[in-house]
Enzyme design. Structure first.
Site, PDB file in Angstrom:
ATOM      1  N   HIS A 118       0.831  -1.207   0.000  1.00 23.08           N
ATOM      2  CA  HIS A 118       0.000   0.000   0.000  1.00 23.08           C
ATOM      3  C   HIS A 118       0.869   1.262   0.000  1.00 23.08           C
ATOM      4  O   HIS A 118       0.682   2.163  -0.828  1.00 23.08           O
ATOM      5  CB  HIS A 118      -0.919  -0.016   1.225  1.00 23.08           C
ATOM      6  CG  HIS A 118      -1.881   1.126   1.289  1.00 23.08           C
ATOM      7  ND1 HIS A 118      -3.181   1.037   0.839  1.00 23.08           N
ATOM      8  CD2 HIS A 118      -1.736   2.409   1.733  1.00 23.08           C
ATOM      9  CE1 HIS A 118      -3.789   2.204   1.006  1.00 23.08           C
ATOM     10  NE2 HIS A 118      -2.930   3.056   1.560  1.00 23.08           N
ATOM     11  N   GLU A 119       1.826   1.314   0.902  1.00 22.38           N
ATOM     12  CA  GLU A 119       2.658   2.530   0.985  1.00 22.38           C
ATOM     13  C   GLU A 119       3.559   2.670  -0.232  1.00 22.38           C
ATOM     14  O   GLU A 119       3.772   3.774  -0.725  1.00 22.38           O
ATOM     15  CB  GLU A 119       3.468   2.548   2.284  1.00 22.38           C
ATOM     16  CG  GLU A 119       2.620   2.629   3.563  1.00 22.38           C
ATOM     17  CD  GLU A 119       1.585   3.746   3.575  1.00 22.38           C
ATOM     18  OE1 GLU A 119       1.807   4.810   2.952  1.00 22.38           O
ATOM     19  OE2 GLU A 119       0.519   3.563   4.202  1.00 22.38           O
ATOM     20  N   HIS A 122       1.671   4.326  -2.880  1.00 25.42           N
ATOM     21  CA  HIS A 122       1.661   5.793  -2.744  1.00 25.42           C
ATOM     22  C   HIS A 122       2.996   6.386  -3.198  1.00 25.42           C
ATOM     23  O   HIS A 122       3.023   7.449  -3.800  1.00 25.42           O
ATOM     24  CB  HIS A 122       1.416   6.196  -1.289  1.00 25.42           C
ATOM     25  CG  HIS A 122      -0.001   6.016  -0.840  1.00 25.42           C
ATOM     26  ND1 HIS A 122      -1.084   6.344  -1.610  1.00 25.42           N
ATOM     27  CD2 HIS A 122      -0.514   5.561   0.343  1.00 25.42           C
ATOM     28  CE1 HIS A 122      -2.204   6.097  -0.936  1.00 25.42           C
ATOM     29  NE2 HIS A 122      -1.882   5.607   0.253  1.00 25.42           N
ATOM     30  N   HIS A 128      -5.742   6.310  -3.392  1.00 31.55           N
ATOM     31  CA  HIS A 128      -6.533   5.230  -2.818  1.00 31.55           C
ATOM     32  C   HIS A 128      -7.482   4.647  -3.851  1.00 31.55           C
ATOM     33  O   HIS A 128      -7.963   5.351  -4.732  1.00 31.55           O
ATOM     34  CB  HIS A 128      -7.298   5.730  -1.586  1.00 31.55           C
ATOM     35  CG  HIS A 128      -6.400   5.867  -0.402  1.00 31.55           C
ATOM     36  ND1 HIS A 128      -6.514   6.872   0.516  1.00 31.55           N
ATOM     37  CD2 HIS A 128      -5.345   5.111  -0.010  1.00 31.55           C
ATOM     38  CE1 HIS A 128      -5.568   6.728   1.438  1.00 31.55           C
ATOM     39  NE2 HIS A 128      -4.846   5.668   1.128  1.00 31.55           N
ATOM     40  N   CYS A 129      -7.718   3.361  -3.718  1.00 32.72           N
ATOM     41  CA  CYS A 129      -8.583   2.632  -4.633  1.00 32.72           C
ATOM     42  C   CYS A 129      -9.717   2.051  -3.799  1.00 32.72           C
ATOM     43  O   CYS A 129      -9.770   2.234  -2.592  1.00 32.72           O
ATOM     44  CB  CYS A 129      -7.757   1.550  -5.321  1.00 32.72           C
ATOM     45  SG  CYS A 129      -8.586   0.740  -6.692  1.00 32.72           S
ATOM     46  N   CYS A 152      -5.561  -3.727  -8.021  1.00 37.16           N
ATOM     47  CA  CYS A 152      -6.527  -3.956  -9.095  1.00 37.16           C
ATOM     48  C   CYS A 152      -5.756  -3.805 -10.412  1.00 37.16           C
ATOM     49  O   CYS A 152      -4.620  -3.322 -10.418  1.00 37.16           O
ATOM     50  CB  CYS A 152      -7.683  -2.955  -9.015  1.00 37.16           C
ATOM     51  SG  CYS A 152      -7.283  -1.298  -9.593  1.00 37.16           S
TER      52      CYS A 152
HETATM   53 ZN   LIG Z   1      -3.085   5.078   1.842  1.00 34.95          ZN
HETATM   54 ZN   LIG Z   2      -6.833   0.121  -7.908  1.00 34.30          ZN
END
Ligand SMILES: [Zn+2]
Ligand SMILES: [Zn+2]
Length: 167
Positions: A118-119, A122, A128-129, A152
């Protein structure tokens, strides 16, 4: 893209973290650095937490970008009680395993993998998804546990394009 992977203090799961960032789906090359940083100036005694923005500032001045720093103490940013991780696009990120721990090793590893991905998302500029993808915002462990550890197709495509072109 070469990533500076910084293991801070007594972060233990170095092999695992290396595997996450170099795994086929992500394909980053790591330059692994091991440092004992105490981040004393970033510690808030009243909160008993470390200010992640302060940490990012110190790391940014010391290490090759982009970087991923793995930390074991509780971290926060202004306006939030805590964060699992924080990133600055094109610069780097900090992930703490403090709140990811579990008696079940596989639960801990699954959480850590998601937060690292996740990071890093970024860091390469992803926003964000939606749930259940890994770039979904998670504010609690329940949300971390419920989401998948995959990007995704859109995010994955963006991710692989950016790490090819940039850095
Ligand atoms: Zn985030
Ligand atoms: Zn996505």
């Amino acid at each position: 893209m070469r990533l500076s992977l910084i293991f801070v203090g007594n972060f233990r799961e170095k092999k695992f973290a290396e595997e996450v960032v170099t795994s086929s789906g992500i394909g980053l090359k790591g330059t692994f650095v091991e440092r004992v940083e105490n981040f004393r100036d970033c510690y808030s005694a009243s909160r008993n937490q470390y200010d992640a923005a302060c940490m990012l500032g110190i790391l940014e001045n010391k290490y090759d970008k982009p970087f991923l720093a793995l930390f074991t103490e509780d971290i926060y940013i202004e306006g939030m009680n805590f964060v699992f991780g924080v990133a600055i696009p094109s610069v780097g990120c900090v992930v703490s395993d403090f709140r990811l721990r579990s008696r079940k090793k596989e639960t801990y590893f699954s959480r850590l993998r998601k937060e690292i991905l996740h990071e890093l998302g970024h860091v390469v500029g992803l926003g964000h998804c939606k749930h259940p993808w890994v770039m979904a915002f998670s504010n609690s462990l329940e949300e971390v546990d419920l989401k998948s550890d995959s990007f995704c197709s859109k995010c994955r495509k963006k991710f692989s394009e950016r790490i090819k072109v940039e850095w």
